[in-house]
Design a protein around this motif. Structure first.
Motif, PDB file in Angstrom:
ATOM      1  N   UNK A 125       8.754   7.293  11.068  1.00 32.89           N
ATOM      2  CA  UNK A 125       8.738   8.748  10.910  1.00 32.89           C
ATOM      3  C   UNK A 125       7.823   9.171   9.776  1.00 32.89           C
ATOM      4  N   UNK A 126       7.835   8.433   8.683  1.00 36.83           N
ATOM      5  CA  UNK A 126       6.984   8.767   7.539  1.00 36.83           C
ATOM      6  C   UNK A 126       5.507   8.624   7.883  1.00 36.83           C
ATOM      7  N   UNK A 127       5.166   7.573   8.634  1.00 35.42           N
ATOM      8  CA  UNK A 127       3.764   7.242   8.897  1.00 35.42           C
ATOM      9  C   UNK A 127       3.269   7.705  10.263  1.00 35.42           C
ATOM     10  N   UNK A 128       4.147   8.291  11.046  1.00 32.78           N
ATOM     11  CA  UNK A 128       3.740   8.758  12.361  1.00 32.78           C
ATOM     12  C   UNK A 128       3.504   7.630  13.346  1.00 32.78           C
ATOM     13  N   UNK A 129       4.267   6.552  13.224  1.00 29.62           N
ATOM     14  CA  UNK A 129       4.141   5.407  14.118  1.00 29.62           C
ATOM     15  C   UNK A 129       5.241   5.446  15.182  1.00 29.62           C
ATOM     16  N   UNK A 130       5.090   4.662  16.219  1.00 29.90           N
ATOM     17  CA  UNK A 130       6.072   4.563  17.279  1.00 29.90           C
ATOM     18  C   UNK A 130       6.573   3.126  17.324  1.00 29.90           C
ATOM     19  N   UNK A 151       0.817  -1.207   0.000  1.00 28.09           N
ATOM     20  CA  UNK A 151       0.000   0.000   0.000  1.00 28.09           C
ATOM     21  C   UNK A 151       0.857   1.267   0.000  1.00 28.09           C
ATOM     22  N   UNK A 152       2.159   1.093   0.230  1.00 26.35           N
ATOM     23  CA  UNK A 152       3.065   2.235   0.290  1.00 26.35           C
ATOM     24  C   UNK A 152       4.182   2.042  -0.727  1.00 26.35           C
ATOM     25  N   UNK A 153       4.617   3.123  -1.328  1.00 25.10           N
ATOM     26  CA  UNK A 153       5.702   3.070  -2.309  1.00 25.10           C
ATOM     27  C   UNK A 153       7.043   3.095  -1.585  1.00 25.10           C
ATOM     28  N   UNK A 154       7.247   2.061  -0.740  1.00 31.08           N
ATOM     29  CA  UNK A 154       8.475   1.967   0.034  1.00 31.08           C
ATOM     30  C   UNK A 154       9.140   0.631  -0.243  1.00 31.08           C
ATOM     31  N   UNK A 155      10.465   0.638  -0.289  1.00 30.82           N
ATOM     32  CA  UNK A 155      11.216  -0.586  -0.489  1.00 30.82           C
ATOM     33  C   UNK A 155      12.264  -0.705   0.608  1.00 30.82           C
ATOM     34  N   UNK A 156      12.241  -1.837   1.312  1.00 34.17           N
ATOM     35  CA  UNK A 156      13.242  -2.107   2.333  1.00 34.17           C
ATOM     36  C   UNK A 156      13.578  -3.600   2.296  1.00 34.17           C
ATOM     37  N   UNK A 157      14.649  -3.974   2.957  1.00 34.45           N
ATOM     38  CA  UNK A 157      15.005  -5.393   3.070  1.00 34.45           C
ATOM     39  C   UNK A 157      14.682  -5.948   4.446  1.00 34.45           C
ATOM     40  N   UNK A 158      13.725  -5.316   5.123  1.00 38.59           N
ATOM     41  CA  UNK A 158      13.344  -5.759   6.466  1.00 38.59           C
ATOM     42  C   UNK A 158      12.550  -7.060   6.385  1.00 38.59           C
ATOM     43  N   UNK A 159      12.934  -8.014   7.212  1.00 42.48           N
ATOM     44  CA  UNK A 159      12.219  -9.280   7.299  1.00 42.48           C
ATOM     45  C   UNK A 159      11.626  -9.444   8.690  1.00 42.48           C
ATOM     46  N   UNK A 160      10.563 -10.223   8.771  1.00 47.46           N
ATOM     47  CA  UNK A 160       9.974 -10.544  10.064  1.00 47.46           C
ATOM     48  C   UNK A 160      10.999 -11.256  10.935  1.00 47.46           C
ATOM     49  N   UNK A 161      10.919 -11.023  12.237  1.00 47.98           N
ATOM     50  CA  UNK A 161      11.821 -11.701  13.181  1.00 47.98           C
ATOM     51  C   UNK A 161      11.219 -13.000  13.702  1.00 47.98           C
ATOM     52  N   UNK A 162      10.215 -13.534  13.011  1.00 48.21           N
ATOM     53  CA  UNK A 162       9.522 -14.746  13.457  1.00 48.21           C
ATOM     54  C   UNK A 162      10.515 -15.877  13.717  1.00 48.21           C
ATOM     55  N   UNK A 163      10.524 -16.390  14.942  1.00 48.79           N
ATOM     56  CA  UNK A 163      11.409 -17.483  15.319  1.00 48.79           C
ATOM     57  C   UNK A 163      10.911 -18.119  16.612  1.00 48.79           C
TER      58      UNK A 163
END
Length: 367
Positions: A289-294, A217-229
């Motif tokens: 910061x972009x989305x106003x989240x904490x 839904x956002x025009x953002x690209x990152x290499x962040x993966x879930x920390x599921x473990x």
């Protein structure tokens, strides 16, 4: 010599043939239909092919309406039973670093582990939407199988339901888990005392951010993966060096802030966090910061918060850092006598602010 009738269900040969015949059942459809929830042959083929074929173990293979197991071996491992249940409705089903199947297994394993229990058995119930590709369900089941094997647990019983197209969103999973708590272990939020140290096993917010980005839904690209473990092995490591852990919880929905608020309210104490000690990836901070989240409120699926006596904090930290799931562990705060029920954050600027509990979630359907 008298032989039992060939059609007798007590005949071992008949049972063996029936088991082989059952395992040869294959789903013929490419998509889920209402027939797969009807209780007939289509449903049996689905269960045999997708679930029993993946989760097969001596308890599940009985195909009874319940799982039964001997109590004597369990009592040798501990004196109390830990029992939990959870449901998973994450959107999308597959996201960077994990998927709904692995999430369902690890989430349930972790809920057991943070009580100090050794996870043993899981259930798996699925609600399928008509039209779901069978291959999608197969991928999820394969993922659950791999996660269960990694965590050393068995999926021993379950249920399958199919709803009309549009009545659900592709696939929901409900799990329950059973574990055994060893003697002498008593972990509860009510045990927390002023002076205790607050420890976490790594950076926060990766799972929530990965889910958000994967929704497209956002025009953002990152290499962040879930920390599921799974965290059961890390918990075992912690308890080996300090069986007197006061409290432990995995920081999932609501994130670190919610867990600490629950702790403060349960024991009527205050908690002070140190912002400079809380690890947050630069990309996670950027998205927030972009989305106003904490990031303090973002979900995690591989992070646990430990509250322990201050005098044991250093040896706990050393042990955690030697474990793959705890290599980035850090002391992030302390328990204080007042203000009771309040979490404070000491910022990098030297000021303090209250970290309150949110009314709702910043990001819905993240697990």
């Amino acid at each position: 010599m008298n032989f039992p009738p060939t059609n007798s269900i007590q005949n071992p040969l008949f049972q063996k043939i029936e088991k082989v015949r059952r395992r040869q059942s294959k789903v013929q459809d490419t998509h889920i239909t209402l027939a797969h929830g009807s209780g007939g042959k289509a449903m049996r083929d689905l269960i045999d092919d997708i679930f029993v074929g993946n989760f097969d173990n001596p308890i599940l293979s009985q195909l009874e309406d319940q799982a039964s197991f001997n109590l004597a071996p369990l009592l040798q491992q501990g004196d109390r039973l830990a029992f939990t249940t959870d449901s998973y409705v994450v959107d999308p089903l597959f996201f960077p670093g994990s998927d709904i199947g692995e999430l369902a297994v690890n989430g349930t394993v972790n809920d057991l582990a943070v009580s100090g229990a050794k996870p043993l058995y899981l259930t798996c119930s699925v609600i399928l939407e008509e039209g779901l590709p069978v291959e999608t369900l197969r991928r999820v089941a394969n993922s659950m199988k791999a996660a269960a094997e990694k965590a050393g647990v068995q999926i021993v019983t379950g249920d399958t339901k199919v709803v009309h197209r549009g009545a659900a969103d592709k696939l929901f999973i409900n799990t329950a888990g059973i574990g055994i708590i060893p003697r002498g272990i008593s972990i509860s939020a009510h045990n927390i005392k002023p002076g205790d140290a607050v420890i976490i096993n790594g950076e926060i917010g990766n799972h929530g951010t990965a889910i958000l980005i994967s929704r497209g839904e956002l025009a953002l690209e990152t290499n962040i993966e879930s920390d599921c473990q799974p965290l059961h092995s890390l918990v075992e490591t912690i308890l080996e060096v300090c069986p007197q852990i006061h409290a432990m919880r995995d920081a999932t929905r609501g994130g670190l802030a919610t867990v600490l608020n629950e702790f403060a309210l349960s024991s009527d104490v205050g908690i002070r966090l140190y912002e400079e000690s809380i690890a947050v990836r630069e990309e996670v901070n950027g998205v927030c910061e972009i989305l106003g989240l904490d990031p303090l409120y973002l979900a995690n699926e591989g992070k646990l918060v430990v509250v322990a006596p201050k005098e044991n904090a250093d040896k706990i930290l050393v042990a955690m850092k030697l474990h793959p799931a705890g290599k980035d562990a850090c002391i992030i705060g302390e328990v204080i006598p007042s203000p009771p029920g309040i979490v404070l954050l000491k910022t990098v600027f030297g000021t303090e602010r209250i970290v309150d509990m949110l009314v709702g979630d910043q990001l819905p359907r993240i697990c």
